[in-house]
Write a protein that holds these residues in place. Structure first.
Motif, PDB file in Angstrom:
ATOM      1  N   VAL A 140      34.498  76.595   7.137  1.00  0.00           N
ATOM      2  CA  VAL A 140      34.464  76.404   8.591  1.00  0.00           C
ATOM      3  C   VAL A 140      34.624  74.916   8.927  1.00  0.00           C
ATOM      4  CG1 VAL A 140      33.010  76.545  10.649  1.00  0.00           C
ATOM      5  CG2 VAL A 140      33.123  78.483   9.078  1.00  0.00           C
ATOM      6  N   PHE A 141      33.901  74.059   8.235  1.00  0.00           N
ATOM      7  CA  PHE A 141      34.023  72.611   8.485  1.00  0.00           C
ATOM      8  C   PHE A 141      35.437  72.104   8.174  1.00  0.00           C
ATOM      9  CE2 PHE A 141      29.231  72.159   7.993  1.00  0.00           C
ATOM     10  CZ  PHE A 141      29.037  71.833   9.326  1.00  0.00           C
ATOM     11  N   LEU A 142      36.066  72.683   7.137  1.00  0.00           N
ATOM     12  CA  LEU A 142      37.419  72.241   6.772  1.00  0.00           C
ATOM     13  C   LEU A 142      38.454  72.589   7.841  1.00  0.00           C
ATOM     14  CD1 LEU A 142      37.499  73.041   2.939  1.00  0.00           C
ATOM     15  CD2 LEU A 142      37.662  70.778   4.016  1.00  0.00           C
ATOM     16  N   HIS A 143      38.109  73.525   8.752  1.00  0.00           N
ATOM     17  CA  HIS A 143      39.015  73.818   9.868  1.00  0.00           C
ATOM     18  C   HIS A 143      39.278  72.554  10.699  1.00  0.00           C
ATOM     19  CE1 HIS A 143      38.515  78.080   8.989  1.00  0.00           C
ATOM     20  NE2 HIS A 143      39.317  78.406   9.987  1.00  0.00           N
ATOM     21  N   CYS A 144      38.300  71.645  10.705  1.00  0.00           N
ATOM     22  CA  CYS A 144      38.455  70.410  11.494  1.00  0.00           C
ATOM     23  C   CYS A 144      39.577  69.524  10.949  1.00  0.00           C
ATOM     24  CB  CYS A 144      37.150  69.621  11.504  1.00  0.00           C
ATOM     25  SG  CYS A 144      35.804  70.463  12.332  1.00  0.00           S
ATOM     26  N   THR A 145      39.957  69.722   9.684  1.00  0.00           N
ATOM     27  CA  THR A 145      40.998  68.886   9.077  1.00  0.00           C
ATOM     28  C   THR A 145      42.392  69.478   9.241  1.00  0.00           C
ATOM     29  OG1 THR A 145      40.872  69.958   6.894  1.00  0.00           O
ATOM     30  CG2 THR A 145      39.306  68.174   7.348  1.00  0.00           C
ATOM     31  N   ALA A 146      42.484  70.694   9.772  1.00  0.00           N
ATOM     32  CA  ALA A 146      43.780  71.374   9.866  1.00  0.00           C
ATOM     33  C   ALA A 146      44.681  70.670  10.869  1.00  0.00           C
ATOM     34  CB  ALA A 146      43.573  72.824  10.293  1.00  0.00           C
ATOM     35  N   TYR A 147      45.954  70.529  10.494  1.00  0.00           N
ATOM     36  CA  TYR A 147      46.911  69.902  11.411  1.00  0.00           C
ATOM     37  C   TYR A 147      48.255  70.621  11.440  1.00  0.00           C
ATOM     38  CZ  TYR A 147      48.769  67.817   7.108  1.00  0.00           C
ATOM     39  OH  TYR A 147      49.305  67.636   5.848  1.00  0.00           O
ATOM     40  N   LYS A 212      33.445  65.166  28.660  1.00  0.00           N
ATOM     41  CA  LYS A 212      34.452  64.245  29.188  1.00  0.00           C
ATOM     42  C   LYS A 212      34.573  63.024  28.269  1.00  0.00           C
ATOM     43  CE  LYS A 212      34.776  66.852  32.845  1.00  0.00           C
ATOM     44  NZ  LYS A 212      35.946  67.754  33.019  1.00  0.00           N
ATOM     45  N   ASN A 213      35.806  62.554  28.126  1.00  0.00           N
ATOM     46  CA  ASN A 213      36.100  61.330  27.365  1.00  0.00           C
ATOM     47  C   ASN A 213      35.571  61.398  25.929  1.00  0.00           C
ATOM     48  OD1 ASN A 213      37.199  60.149  29.769  1.00  0.00           O
ATOM     49  ND2 ASN A 213      35.100  59.644  30.415  1.00  0.00           N
ATOM     50  N   ALA A 214      35.755  62.560  25.280  1.00  0.00           N
ATOM     51  CA  ALA A 214      35.318  62.716  23.894  1.00  0.00           C
ATOM     52  C   ALA A 214      36.217  61.912  22.959  1.00  0.00           C
ATOM     53  CB  ALA A 214      35.351  64.186  23.498  1.00  0.00           C
ATOM     54  N   ASN A 215      35.632  61.410  21.862  1.00  0.00           N
ATOM     55  CA  ASN A 215      36.394  60.621  20.898  1.00  0.00           C
ATOM     56  C   ASN A 215      37.222  61.487  19.961  1.00  0.00           C
ATOM     57  OD1 ASN A 215      35.409  58.125  21.838  1.00  0.00           O
ATOM     58  ND2 ASN A 215      33.523  58.362  20.622  1.00  0.00           N
ATOM     59  N   ILE A 216      36.860  62.770  19.837  1.00  0.00           N
ATOM     60  CA  ILE A 216      37.649  63.700  19.024  1.00  0.00           C
ATOM     61  C   ILE A 216      38.002  64.908  19.877  1.00  0.00           C
ATOM     62  CG2 ILE A 216      36.623  62.947  16.845  1.00  0.00           C
ATOM     63  CD1 ILE A 216      34.885  65.462  16.893  1.00  0.00           C
ATOM     64  N   GLU A 217      38.925  65.708  19.395  1.00  0.00           N
ATOM     65  CA  GLU A 217      39.411  66.860  20.156  1.00  0.00           C
ATOM     66  C   GLU A 217      38.264  67.853  20.393  1.00  0.00           C
ATOM     67  OE1 GLU A 217      40.747  65.586  17.548  1.00  0.00           O
ATOM     68  OE2 GLU A 217      42.806  64.987  18.064  1.00  0.00           O
ATOM     69  N   LEU A 218      38.335  68.531  21.520  1.00  0.00           N
ATOM     70  CA  LEU A 218      37.270  69.468  21.884  1.00  0.00           C
ATOM     71  C   LEU A 218      37.147  70.605  20.891  1.00  0.00           C
ATOM     72  CD1 LEU A 218      37.668  69.706  25.778  1.00  0.00           C
ATOM     73  CD2 LEU A 218      36.096  68.277  24.447  1.00  0.00           C
ATOM     74  N   ARG A 220      37.609  70.552  17.750  1.00  0.00           N
ATOM     75  CA  ARG A 220      36.901  70.075  16.557  1.00  0.00           C
ATOM     76  C   ARG A 220      35.391  70.001  16.817  1.00  0.00           C
ATOM     77  NH1 ARG A 220      41.830  66.885  15.492  1.00  0.00           N
ATOM     78  NH2 ARG A 220      42.574  67.545  13.430  1.00  0.00           N
ATOM     79  N   ILE A 221      35.013  69.591  18.009  1.00  0.00           N
ATOM     80  CA  ILE A 221      33.584  69.570  18.372  1.00  0.00           C
ATOM     81  C   ILE A 221      33.012  70.988  18.307  1.00  0.00           C
ATOM     82  CG2 ILE A 221      31.932  69.111  20.229  1.00  0.00           C
ATOM     83  CD1 ILE A 221      33.790  66.869  21.178  1.00  0.00           C
ATOM     84  N   PHE A 222      33.744  71.930  18.868  1.00  0.00           N
ATOM     85  CA  PHE A 222      33.322  73.330  18.870  1.00  0.00           C
ATOM     86  C   PHE A 222      33.157  73.840  17.435  1.00  0.00           C
ATOM     87  CE2 PHE A 222      34.578  77.841  18.702  1.00  0.00           C
ATOM     88  CZ  PHE A 222      33.617  78.390  19.529  1.00  0.00           C
ATOM     89  N   THR A 223      34.119  73.546  16.577  1.00  0.00           N
ATOM     90  CA  THR A 223      34.079  74.012  15.190  1.00  0.00           C
ATOM     91  C   THR A 223      32.912  73.392  14.431  1.00  0.00           C
ATOM     92  OG1 THR A 223      36.488  74.259  15.214  1.00  0.00           O
ATOM     93  CG2 THR A 223      35.419  74.207  13.058  1.00  0.00           C
ATOM     94  N   ILE A 224      32.621  72.127  14.672  1.00  0.00           N
ATOM     95  CA  ILE A 224      31.488  71.463  14.011  1.00  0.00           C
ATOM     96  C   ILE A 224      30.163  72.111  14.407  1.00  0.00           C
ATOM     97  CG2 ILE A 224      30.176  69.306  13.935  1.00  0.00           C
ATOM     98  CD1 ILE A 224      32.902  67.842  14.129  1.00  0.00           C
ATOM     99  N   ILE A 225      30.031  72.473  15.675  1.00  0.00           N
ATOM    100  CA  ILE A 225      28.800  73.124  16.143  1.00  0.00           C
ATOM    101  C   ILE A 225      28.606  74.456  15.434  1.00  0.00           C
ATOM    102  CG2 ILE A 225      27.655  74.188  18.126  1.00  0.00           C
ATOM    103  CD1 ILE A 225      29.041  72.059  19.881  1.00  0.00           C
TER     104      ILE A 225
END
Length: 532
Positions: A140-147, A212-218, A220-225
């Protein structure tokens, strides 16, 4: 002992001079040694003690498997919510490639069924489930690295492979701790996790959309949670999950004995068996009931991509933005949770109505699907309402059938094998399901709806009716000669009558309990009655 003693056939059982079958302890229920130590010293359970035991069972076991299954479906739905949080734009996915990665998830799910079944029977369940959850968390965490598409495809395949055996483990755990009536009634609300997962997931996504004004894509934040929640559950499982009732830390020795007694006496089945029995595997393969369940799951799950397509369908209709589609999903999931609760309460009140409950809850998706394709395109509110009705409660028949496929057989290896074959059918249906939602058919997707109406909501319920009819016939035949059957089995296996069973009325109750220890299949044990 032979090096092959861990895989023994029925023909390898010894026979005494008197003609009784002597079953080696390795082939008996895994709780046998524990019961030999503690059964005789444990008194009968009193009514108030049984009520307290039931509360503990639901608080510890039910809530634990409920939470694990909830996270299973939250993780599975990550892409559905990532899609409205910018995932498509960052990875280059399209509707068709999104369908492909969903398909690959279920390819992994199908591949993992039989290796997973073998591991689940040979290894301690707590250790296996902890390893699976830890691996699943990492993926699940590795999903954040997908491009790109290739990375997403690989991650979804391995996520499906990792999750493939989790549900059979959870179903089997329920069967270890709850009697037949409780299990049948609890399953629909237990599986509210698959239909109700959009409630917590939707609220998390709704909150992320307001960042608002997040440093990373939304996305990725959702996936980390979601990954963080799964990591916490991994720790809980490592510390608390029981291998079987004998190792349940939150129950006293006396309570563990009571749990084993009540399950064996009401189901006539073994609780756990760590020897893979080849003859039971073959019997499951040759039993046509197994393949009827398999066919049901293939056909019924052709509709299972609808909940994952739902957010995209809402956006494609126009006038429903990402926030709105998320809230609609939450509302729909709330409706499905209430429906599952109603199904559970009705099955708790009336026995042997599983089939008819499944048929009743097949009606809303059938009506909703027909209406969704029949209404004119300008009637957006009507179409929206019917998409919600079609996509929310068809999980209830799936839940009931999955529980029934397991409870309608006996013998630990056979039960695990049938569950795996059922989930293989589930995986195959889901491999096909995303491919019927073709980009060129947007926005109405008529071919996909037609497939669902005819096969998933039309033919699949007919298979359940046929299974009910066949099993009901078997029960009627067995009831006609039940006393003679129990007497014959008692003499054959030299069953004792040294304990009165407090959980089941009648002089034959202890015979049924003793048969459960022998881990016989439903075809070997002709006193086994099929739940309907």
């Amino acid at each position: 002992m032979s090096k092959n003693e861990n895989i023994l056939e029925v023909n390898d059982l010894a026979t005494s001079n008197a003609g009784e079958v002597i079953v080696p302890s390795r082939l008996a229920d895994a709780t046998l040694h524990f019961m030999e130590q503690h059964d005789s010293e444990t008194p009968r359970i009193e009514e108030n003690e049984e009520k307290r035991l039931k509360r503990k069972l639901f608080f510890f076991i039910y809530c634990l498997v409920f939470a694990i299954n909830l996270l299973l479906y939250m993780d599975k739905a990550i892409l559905s919510y990532d899609a409205i949080l910018g995932f498509f734009e960052d990875t280059g996915l399209t509707q068709n490639t999104y369908n492909t990665v969903n398909t690959l998830f279920y390819v992994g799910y199908a591949v993992g069924q039989f290796p997973g079944q073998f591991l689940a029977q040979r290894l301690p369940l707590r250790s296996l489930l902890t390893i699976l959850l830890a691996t699943w968390t990492c993926i699940v965490f590795l999903h954040c690295t997908a491009y790109n598409f290739s990375g997403v495809a690989a991650l979804r395949f391995f996520l499906g492979l990792t999750e493939s055996i989790v549900m059979p483990i959870l179903i089997n755990t329920m069967s270890m701790f709850f009697d037949s009536t409780e299990r049948a009634a609890a399953q629909p609300f237990f599986f509210v996790t698959c239909m109700g997962a959009p409630i917590p997931t939707g609220f998390i996504a709704y909150g992320v959309l307001h960042i608002k004004n997040a440093n990373i894509e939304l996305w990725r934040i959702f996936t980390i949670i979601i990954g963080g929640l799964t990591f916490i559950m991994t720790i809980v499982v490592a510390l608390m999950f029981p291998n079987n009732p004998t190792s349940a830390k939150f129950f006293s020795v006396k309570e563990r004995v009571w749990v084993i007694r009540r399950v064996q006496s009401t189901t006539g089945s073994s609780i756990e068996q760590k020897v893979f029995k080849t003859h039971q595997f073959k019997e499951a393969i040759h039993d046509y009931i197994t393949w009827l369940f398999f066919l049901f799951f293939v056909l019924q799950q052709l509709a299972n991509n609808l909940p994952y397509q739902q957010n995209l369908l809402f956006e494609g209709m126009g006038g429903v933005d990402a926030l709105g589609s998320t809230l609609v999903s939450v509302a729909g999931a709330g409706f499905s949770a209430v429906a599952a609760l109603i199904a559970s309460l009705s099955m708790l009140k009336w026995a042997n109505i599983s089939t008819f409950t499944a048929l009743f809850w097949n009606l809303p998706p059938l009506i909703g699907s027909i209406s969704a394709v029949s209404l004119p395109w300008h009637n957006k509110i009507g179409i929206l309402a019917n998409i919600c009705m079609a996509g929310q409660v068809f999980g209830i028949p799936f839940i009931i059938a999955l529980s029934w496929s397991s409870s309608s057989t006996s013998g630990y290896t056979k039960r695990f094998t049938r569950s795996s074959i059922s989930l293989l059918g589930y995986a195959i249906g889901n491999i096909i399901s995303p491919q019927i939602w073709r980009e060129k058919d947007a926005p109405r997707f008529f071919p996909a709806w037609i497939v669902q109406i005819i096969l998933s909501f039309g033919l699949a319920p007919c298979i359940l009716i046929f299974i009910w009819w066949k099993l009901r016939g078997r029960n009627q035949q067995r009831l006609l000669s039940m006393d003679q059957t129990l007497k014959r089995l008692s003499e054959k296996y030299e069953l004792s009558n040294d304990r009165t069973d407090e959980f089941k009325n009648g002089s034959n109750a202890n015979v049924v309990s003793n048969l459960a220890v022998l881990d016989l299949t439903d075809l070997e044990n002709e006193s086994f009655l099929y739940p309907l």
